[in-house]
Design an enzyme around this catalytic site. Structure first.
Site, PDB file in Angstrom:
ATOM      1  N   ARG A  58      30.686   2.010  55.410  1.00  0.00           N
ATOM      2  CA  ARG A  58      31.479   2.108  56.637  1.00  0.00           C
ATOM      3  C   ARG A  58      31.630   3.541  57.118  1.00  0.00           C
ATOM      4  O   ARG A  58      31.917   3.766  58.295  1.00  0.00           O
ATOM      5  CB  ARG A  58      32.824   1.401  56.455  1.00  0.00           C
ATOM      6  CG  ARG A  58      32.645  -0.120  56.363  1.00  0.00           C
ATOM      7  CD  ARG A  58      33.950  -0.849  56.155  1.00  0.00           C
ATOM      8  NE  ARG A  58      34.723  -0.363  55.038  1.00  0.00           N
ATOM      9  CZ  ARG A  58      34.670  -0.859  53.810  1.00  0.00           C
ATOM     10  NH1 ARG A  58      33.878  -1.872  53.535  1.00  0.00           N
ATOM     11  NH2 ARG A  58      35.407  -0.361  52.851  1.00  0.00           N
ATOM     12  N   GLU A  95      38.025   3.607  37.866  1.00  0.00           N
ATOM     13  CA  GLU A  95      39.046   3.095  36.959  1.00  0.00           C
ATOM     14  C   GLU A  95      38.401   2.400  35.757  1.00  0.00           C
ATOM     15  O   GLU A  95      38.838   2.550  34.629  1.00  0.00           O
ATOM     16  CB  GLU A  95      39.949   2.122  37.713  1.00  0.00           C
ATOM     17  CG  GLU A  95      41.149   1.687  36.919  1.00  0.00           C
ATOM     18  CD  GLU A  95      42.088   0.802  37.719  1.00  0.00           C
ATOM     19  OE1 GLU A  95      43.078   0.341  37.127  1.00  0.00           O
ATOM     20  OE2 GLU A  95      41.824   0.565  38.902  1.00  0.00           O
TER      21      GLU A  95
END
Length: 172
Positions: A58, A95
């Site tokens: 994007r 993460e």
């Protein structure tokens, strides 16, 4: 026009507990998309830049019309294996695991001032990696611009050495 109303909230995507800010609803409204690009350009139009660089995917949607409007080159930062030819790579931690961004070798020349553009500033991990990739290529990060900043995730602290502008701030 209130552009925040053009961004759709999708709860529990891509996993439970995540509130996804979907910009496709803004992009499909031509007037809203045009206003968003023009408003972002107004936020950073005074910055001296040589190139616009943006991570997939994007970021491409916002970076391309900005580069066109400013008459600057566009550099695509891609996931591994997407660019032909020699690349410069920067790996970064997520993460749960790692990821990487790549850019064509020579796409960013030493000393070039690069404006980094993406749709959403969340944790700052992708844009931190993008900045490191610019530096590895010999460029300088002139600043960072985002359509949306998700507040409360403390990304600005991670990116504190760079000028940052965002068009809108929304809750994470």
């Amino acid at each position: 026009m209130d552009l925040a109303n053009k961004v759709r909230l999708i709860k529990d995507f891509p996993k439970p507990g995540i509130n996804f800010r979907d910009i496709t609803t803004l992009l499909q409204d031509g007037e809203a998309f045009q206003q968003a690009v023009n408003d972002i350009l107004a936020l950073c139009g005074d910055w001296e830049v040589d190139l616009i660089a943006c991570p997939e995917s994007r970021g491409f949607v916002l970076g391309a019309p900005m580069a066109y409007a400013l008459g600057k080159g566009l550099v695509l930062l891609r996931k591994p294996g997407k660019l032909p030819g020699k690349t410069v790579r920067h790996e970064y931690n997520l993460e749960y695991g790692t990821d990487a961004l790549e850019v064509h070798e020579g796409a960013i020349l030493p000393g070039q001032r690069v404006l980094l553009v993406d749709d959403v500033l969340a944790t700052g991990g992708t844009m931190f990696a993008a900045a490191e990739l610019v530096k590895k290529s010999g460029g300088q990060v002139a600043g960072m611009v985002f359509l949306i900043e998700l507040v409360g995730l403390e990304a600005r602290q991670k990116l504190s050495e760079y000028p940052i502008v965002t068009l809108m701030q929304l809750e994470a």
